[in-house]
Motif scaffolding. Structure first.
Motif, mmCIF file in Angstrom:
data_model
loop_
_atom_site.group_PDB
_atom_site.id
_atom_site.type_symbol
_atom_site.label_atom_id
_atom_site.label_comp_id
_atom_site.label_asym_id
_atom_site.label_seq_id
_atom_site.Cartn_x
_atom_site.Cartn_y
_atom_site.Cartn_z
ATOM 1 N N THR A 2 -10.475 0.632 7.390
ATOM 2 C CA THR A 2 -10.840 0.796 5.981
ATOM 3 C C THR A 2 -12.324 1.097 5.851
ATOM 4 O OG1 THR A 2 -9.083 -0.741 5.340
ATOM 5 C CG2 THR A 2 -10.841 -0.330 3.733
ATOM 6 N N GLY B 181 -5.112 -1.859 5.632
ATOM 7 C CA GLY B 181 -5.598 -0.525 5.287
ATOM 8 C C GLY B 181 -6.038 0.284 6.486
ATOM 9 N N LEU C 250 0.847 -1.177 0.000
ATOM 10 C CA LEU C 250 0.000 0.000 0.000
ATOM 11 C C LEU C 250 0.892 1.239 0.000
ATOM 12 C CD1 LEU C 250 -2.876 -0.807 2.542
ATOM 13 C CD2 LEU C 250 -2.924 -0.955 0.048
ATOM 14 N N SER D 214 -4.534 5.326 -0.106
ATOM 15 C CA SER D 214 -3.401 4.496 -0.485
ATOM 16 C C SER D 214 -3.719 3.702 -1.745
ATOM 17 C CB SER D 214 -3.046 3.522 0.644
ATOM 18 O OG SER D 214 -2.767 4.205 1.836
ATOM 19 N N ARG D 215 -2.739 3.599 -2.627
ATOM 20 C CA ARG D 215 -2.897 2.809 -3.846
ATOM 21 C C ARG D 215 -2.306 1.410 -3.622
ATOM 22 N NH1 ARG D 215 -0.399 6.059 -7.352
ATOM 23 N NH2 ARG D 215 1.558 4.959 -6.995
ATOM 24 N N ILE D 216 -2.995 0.397 -4.154
ATOM 25 C CA ILE D 216 -2.470 -0.967 -4.109
ATOM 26 C C ILE D 216 -1.506 -1.129 -5.271
ATOM 27 C CG2 ILE D 216 -3.016 -3.414 -4.107
ATOM 28 C CD1 ILE D 216 -5.785 -2.748 -3.059
ATOM 29 N N LYS E 201 0.830 5.196 0.232
ATOM 30 C CA LYS E 201 0.004 6.351 0.566
ATOM 31 C C LYS E 201 0.261 7.469 -0.434
ATOM 32 C CE LYS E 201 -1.188 9.434 4.413
ATOM 33 N NZ LYS E 201 -0.897 9.779 5.825
ATOM 34 N N VAL F 132 -1.506 -6.889 3.599
ATOM 35 C CA VAL F 132 -1.415 -5.452 3.837
ATOM 36 C C VAL F 132 -2.627 -5.006 4.631
ATOM 37 C CG1 VAL F 132 0.014 -4.922 1.832
ATOM 38 C CG2 VAL F 132 -2.480 -4.943 1.587
ATOM 39 N N TYR G 168 -7.521 1.799 -4.992
ATOM 40 C CA TYR G 168 -7.079 2.593 -3.858
ATOM 41 C C TYR G 168 -7.869 2.165 -2.631
ATOM 42 C CZ TYR G 168 -5.097 5.706 -7.426
ATOM 43 O OH TYR G 168 -4.391 6.217 -8.483
ATOM 44 N N VAL G 169 -7.257 2.314 -1.469
ATOM 45 C CA VAL G 169 -7.893 2.005 -0.193
ATOM 46 C C VAL G 169 -8.043 3.295 0.592
ATOM 47 C CG1 VAL G 169 -7.746 0.653 1.929
ATOM 48 C CG2 VAL G 169 -6.780 -0.259 -0.196
#
Length: 378
Positions: free
Chosen positions: A352, A349, A41, A373-375, A43, A347, A364-365
């Motif tokens: 979440t 989040g 993840l 955050s992007r996966i 950010k 991972v 994204y989370v």
């Protein structure tokens, strides 16, 4: 979303003990998952209590903040608000700005929020050259909410071009008004409308209950408790719904792209595949494709997306989801509507609250503490 907090004030002060024991009897125990994709993840921005997001025009990603602002993600983080309805909503209970969506042409932007009285509201704004036109704003649909929780509020356009709206059962606990199984109310339902086909909207004539005097024409599916997040698989058109449970079970529901609607997901006679408080399973009950109980840290399922991006080949075709209290990002492998494997991506989040899919299918989370955050591949 019936969020149960660990001391933070997310989408309400409802606090339920839960777990994330990944033990769906129908599929998870009989087929081992393939090796989990290796991801991290990263950010990319910080928001103020983000609630939801959507792919926007020109390859952008738009992030909504629960208090009522919408901002666009850039290489430098989130820009200034492009929309601010903070004086029109509240964040008490589970209220606020809960859903955003563009139509296919990015000609209209839709927002789903609870107004100052707590009424669920869907508004439309025209978009020109990627910019919202505030003077074009109009209200498409409203639904009075008897309580401040279980609003649902997610919205998305389906492959058919119609707007789908997820509404919770009205709140409190245990569906005291029986809305989940009552076809004469929009509460506890998945709705399907055509916002451009009428004033304020039209009902598609192939909706399953059109012409039934005992049912609302807008209903596409029913028996939902709090469909906090749902999505369409951009590869197949299948519908997946993360429906937050009451006391013991979290569930993910599924409908194929060729569904004609009318699915009964069982609430409040059923919680997942289990009778709820002595309930009787409806004859037309469509059980979840996945459920998990509450013997661990989980408490509120956060529905996500089937990954269709290019950056992580090993993840492609898997449904990505999480849980608000547990935070672990997990996946389901599915075939013909049956789960064939469950994986833990390793991972977290945090708390979440949502996933976002960009125009390229990357995910994204969103964490309630503010992280966007992007996966990414590890």
């Amino acid at each position: 979303m019936n969020i149960r907090t660990r001391g933070s004030a997310l989408v309400g002060a409802v606090c339920l003990v839960a777990s994330l024991a990944l033990t769906t009897a129908s599929a998870d125990e009989r087929t081992a998952p393939r090796t989990a994709a290796q991801v991290v993840l990263n950010k990319v921005a910080t928001a103020q209590s983000p609630s939801v997001g959507t792919a926007g025009p020109g390859g952008t990603v738009w992030i909504a903040e629960r208090a009522g602002t919408v901002r666009v993600l850039t290489d430098d983080g989130l820009g200034d608000p492009v929309l601010d309805i903070s004086d029109e909503t509240t964040t008490d209970g589970e209220r606020g700005l809960l859903g955003v969506a563009f139509d296919k042409e990015f000609a209209h932007f839709y927002i789903s929020f609870t107004d100052l009285e707590g009424t669920s509201t869907v508004d439309e704004l025209a978009v020109q050259d990627g910019t919202i036109q505030p003077d074009s704003r109009r209200t498409v649909l409203t639904q009075t909410q008897p309580y401040s929780n279980h609003n649902g509020g997610d919205i998305a356009f389906g492959p058919d071009g119609y707007l789908y709206i997820g509404l919770g059962d009205g709140g409190s606990g245990g569906d005291p008004d029986g809305n989940g199984q009552n076809l004469d109310t929009l509460l506890g339902k998945m709705l399907r409308i055509d916002p451009s086909g009428g004033d304020p909207y039209a009902v598609p004539q192939d909706n399953p209950f059109v012409g039934d005097p005992d049912a609302r024409d807008e209903i596409w599916a029913y028996g939902l408790r709090n469909p906090w997040r749902f999505s369409f698989d951009s590869g197949t058109g299948d519908l997946l719904i993360g429906d937050v449970g009451q006391s013991e079970w979290e569930e993910i529901d599924w409908a194929p792209a060729d569904s004609t609607g009318g699915e009964n997901y069982g609430w409040s006679q059923m919680e997942g595949t289990h009778p709820f408080r002595g309930g009787t399973e409806p004859a037309n009950h469509v059980p979840p494709v996945h459920e998990y109980d509450r013997t661990g840290l989980g408490c509120s399922v956060i529905g996500g997306y089937v990954y269709r991006g290019e950056a992580i080949p090993d993840l492609r075709g898997q449904y990505v989801f999480s849980d608000y209290c547990d935070g672990t990002v997990r996946t389901l492998e599915m075939e013909d509507g049956e789960v064939t494997g469950v994986s833990d991506l390793g991972v977290d989040g945090g708390e979440t609250v949502s996933f976002v899919q960009d125009g390229d299918g990357e995910l994204y989370v969103l964490g309630i503490a503010g992280a966007v955050s992007r996966i990414d591949p590890a």
